[in-house]
Structure formats: structure tokens, C-alpha cells
Design an enzyme around this catalytic site. Structure first.
Site, PDB file in Angstrom:
ATOM      1  N   GLY A 168      -3.247-133.081  46.518  1.00 23.93           N
ATOM      2  CA  GLY A 168      -2.192-132.839  45.540  1.00 23.93           C
ATOM      3  C   GLY A 168      -1.697-131.405  45.593  1.00 23.93           C
ATOM      4  O   GLY A 168      -0.482-131.144  45.555  1.00 23.93           O
ATOM      5  N   ASP A 169      -2.614-130.461  45.684  1.00 20.95           N
ATOM      6  CA  ASP A 169      -2.240-129.054  45.764  1.00 20.95           C
ATOM      7  C   ASP A 169      -1.449-128.759  47.027  1.00 20.95           C
ATOM      8  O   ASP A 169      -0.419-128.070  46.991  1.00 20.95           O
ATOM      9  CB  ASP A 169      -3.502-128.183  45.748  1.00 20.95           C
ATOM     10  N   THR A 170      -1.941-129.252  48.163  1.00 21.95           N
ATOM     11  CA  THR A 170      -1.280-128.919  49.422  1.00 21.95           C
ATOM     12  C   THR A 170       0.076-129.618  49.557  1.00 21.95           C
ATOM     13  O   THR A 170       1.006-129.060  50.149  1.00 21.95           O
ATOM     14  CB  THR A 170      -2.175-129.257  50.624  1.00 21.95           C
ATOM     15  N   ALA A 173       2.422-127.552  47.442  1.00 22.89           N
ATOM     16  CA  ALA A 173       2.715-126.315  48.162  1.00 22.89           C
ATOM     17  C   ALA A 173       3.695-126.558  49.301  1.00 22.89           C
ATOM     18  O   ALA A 173       4.607-125.759  49.539  1.00 22.89           O
ATOM     19  CB  ALA A 173       1.421-125.726  48.704  1.00 22.89           C
TER      20      ALA A 173
END
Length: 385
Positions: A168-170, A173
């Protein structure tokens, strides 16, 4: 290290992010040639400096490559003024704090853009900058759950599982980086910057294929199905005598080649398996047939047959396998980066590969918080410290 400058050579980025989402966006831009100045809280720095596994956690070496560390106390007036001075010289600002934090620190993007009209501000957050949930704390896993990912990962008789990486973070980003590149193109035509609002849950939602559309059209909800996708067959991990092997032969022509490699070409003409829909309807039956065949061979033997037959298939790799694989080596998918403390670190290279302006790792991650403060302040602001 390389002297190649990359497609974003000359672009200046101030990164105020922490942990994964903001810093990974900075890593991507830095890999493409941008100069990344990372503002870190004095003494403590980014917690990512301590993340990773094993007795020598090295995630920082990857996510902070190509970056300069400048120590700035963003909670102080002096620190906020220094941040404003640096941002006034930047093309892009990246932050992944909870919405409202920049404004609390007297760094409202609307005010920053009055001084620097061409500034592009990438704001990565759990729920986005607007909406009823915007003020909530949101980590990657929460975005994965809300965006639908966690609900379909795992086996139906077990609770929702997660991937072994912070997807989810990547993803958020990566979408933030894409937005920044689009905003740079717009600025090249108009001179105007803008805000890039990347929400974790929306980045996950974007890659959820037809999950919502299928429900909207027919009321069908996608469920957890383990190592398979419903109606997509054969596409699974199959047992060998010495491990597991992935085969994807769900297209009609490819399945015919698999059937021939199995010594059972008649399966491609069998009405039970001749079409995509037929194979999907008998997914378990077909997987059982293939598994009976694959378990008579080693992985090496099966792979040789799949390569010869032209069937998409592959081993389940771990880091050791990647380091030993000749294809990784030939394409420089893994690179060696010198490190003051650890000697050398092997890590993923730069992707995608551009033919004329390839990205590069021009400098290793800064090992000390604020180690580049004097250099950056002199070069960007003409200040001596």
C-alpha cells in the site's frame, strides 16, 4: 557508483517524508536523476534507518540512496524558516504526514507556492487531503484493507492475509511519483506547479482490476481463493519432487502447448478444458491433473520442459535465488553499492530502464543524520554553517 545523470537531472526535491510512502517516492525520483534533499529531525532522524531484517537491517540503504541528509527541527521557528528557504529553491516537495501537519508547522503548500509558483507538492496520506476520513491516521495496511486488497489475499477458511511487503505504501508512493512527473510536464508548458494528492487506499483501489465493476454489473464479490484466481486456469503453483513451481497457461494456445508437453494433447480438445470458460469452471479438476504430472519431476526437469514448450512458468525465488540467477546479472537487476559500515550491499537496480537517460545510483544512503547539511545549505542557499 556512476556518473550518469538521469532524465531528471537538474530537478531539485525536498523530501519531508518518513518511513515508507514519502521516502519511496523520493527514491524513485532520485533514481531517475533528481537531487533529493531529505529533511530529518536532528538526532532521531527517520525511523527507516533502523528498519529491515536480520542482524544488519539495511532497508535504509535502499530507500535513502541518492539522497542528502539535512538536519532540520520542523517544530521550531528557525527550522520552519530553513525549510521554507530550501523549498523556495526546489521543484518538488514530498511529504507524507497526516493532513494538516504542514499547515501546523507554518508550511502550508498554498503559502509555499506564493513564493515558488512552480512548486509541485506531492502529498501522500492514508485517505487523501479531503473527505470525512482525511484527518485519520493511516498506515499502508489500513489503505490495503480499505482499498480491497487485504480482503482477497489468503485462503477462504482463514482470516485475511497480507503480502510480505508494504504494498500500500509503495503503490501510493509510485502514484505520487507519477503525479509529480505529470505535473512537471504541465509546468514545462505553463510555469505553474500544483498539488499531487496521493491516498493510500486509492492507490490500492486503482490496481484492484474489475473488483468494483464486477459487483456493480452483476453483484459478484471477489473472495479469498488462496493461490488461484477464480476462473483463471491453469495458473497455480504445482508440486515437484523437490519444491514448488509456478505455471501460467490459461490462454487457449498456451494451454495447448502445456497439454502437448504433458504428453496429453487431447486435453486441449476436450470440451471440459478446450476454452477459457470451460477451464475456469473445472479449475480444481484441471489443477489436480497437472499436479499429478508435475510431482513426478524435479523443478529443473519441469522447467526444461516448460522452456522448450514455450509455456510461461517460473521458480519461486527468494533473495539467494535472485543473486545466483544469470538473467538478473545480465540485466543488472541487482547492483552493488559500497557502504562505509557494511562494506558492500547488493540491492535492486533502477527500473524501468530508459535507453537514452537511464537512472543510476550516484551516491549511497547518508549514514548520519544531517551529514550533508553544510554542503546543501552552501550549494542551495549560499550559507556557511
Amino acid at each position: 557508483m556512476t556518473k550518469n545523470k538521469g532524465a531528471l537531472d537538474g530537478i531539485r526535491v525536498v523530501e519531508m517524508g518518513q518511513l515508507i510512502a514519502g521516502p519511496f517516492c523520493g527514491q524513485l525520483l532520485g533514481d531517475m536523476g533528481a537531487e533529493i534533499v531529505k529533511l530529518e529531525q536532528p538526532e532521531t532522524g527517520d525511523q527507516m534507518r533502523h528498519w529491515g531484517q536480520g542482524d544488519k537491517p539495511s532497508w535504509w540503504r535502499v530507500i535513502a540512496r541518492n539522497k542528502y541528509s539535512v538536519a532540520v527541527d520542523l517544530r521550531s521557528e528557525d527550522g520552519q524558516q530553513l525549510a521554507r528557504d530550501l523549498i523556495a529553491k526546489a521543484d518538488i516537495l514530498i511529504e507524507n504526514f497526516r493532513p494538516g501537519t504542514l499547515e501546523k508547522w507554518n508550511l502550508d503548500p498554498a503559502e509555499l507556492r506564493k513564493t515558488n509558483p512552480g512548486l509541485i507538492v506531492v502529498r501522500v496520506s492514508g485517505y487523501g487531503q479531503t473527505g470525512p476520513y482525511s484527518a485519520r491516521a493511516g498506515f499502508g495496511g489500513i489503505g490495503e484493507a480499505m482499498g480491497g486488497w487485504r480482503g482477497i489475499v489468503g485462503y477462504p477458511d482463514l482470516p485475511p492475509a497480507r503480502m510480505g511487503v508494504s504494498i500500500g505504501d509503495t503503490l501510493a508512493a509510485t502514484y505520487g511519483c507519477m503525479g509529480a512527473l505529470a505535473a512537471l510536464h504541465h509546468r514545462s508548458k505553463t510555469g505553474e506547479g500544483q498539488i499531487v494528492d496521493s491516498a493510500l487506499y486509492e492507490a490500492v483501489l486503482q490496481v484492484m482490476e474489475s473488483t468494483v465493476a464486477d459487483y456493480s454489473a452483476s453483484g459478484t464479490k471477489r473472495r479469498r481463493t488462496g493461490s488461484t484466481l477464480p476462473g483463471i486456469a491453469p495458473s497455480n503453483v504445482y508440486p515437484c519432487r523437490d519444491g514448488e513451481y509456478l505455471i501460467g497457461a490459461n490462454q487457449d494456445g498456451v494451454f495447448a502447448r502445456l497439454a502437448a508437453a504433458m504428453g496429453r494433447p487431447e486435453l486441449a480438445r476436450d470440451e471440459r478444458f478446450a476454452t477459457h470458460r470451460a477451464r475456469g469452471a473445472r479449475q480444481e479438476e484441471l489443477d489436480a491433473l497437472i499436479a499429478e504430472w508435475t510431482k513426478t519431476m524435479t523443478i529443473d526437469e519441469l522447467e526444461a520442459r516448460m522452456v522448450e514448450a514455450g509455456v510461461p512458468a517460473g521458480r519461486i525465488y527468494d533473495a539467494e535465488d535472485m543473486l545466483a540467477d544469470p538473467h538478473f546479472k545480465a540485466r543488472e537487476a541487482l547492483v552493488t553499492v559500497p557502504d562505509e559500515e557494511l562494506g558492500e550491499i547488493r540491492m535492486q537496480g533502477i527500473f524501468p530502464k530508459l535507453s537514452e537517460t537511464p537512472g543510476s545510483i550516484r551516491r549511497p544512503a547518508p549514514l548520519r543524520v544531517g551529514q550533508d547539511s553544510a554542503e546543501v545549505l552552501k550549494r542551495w542557499l549560499g550559507c556557511e554553517v
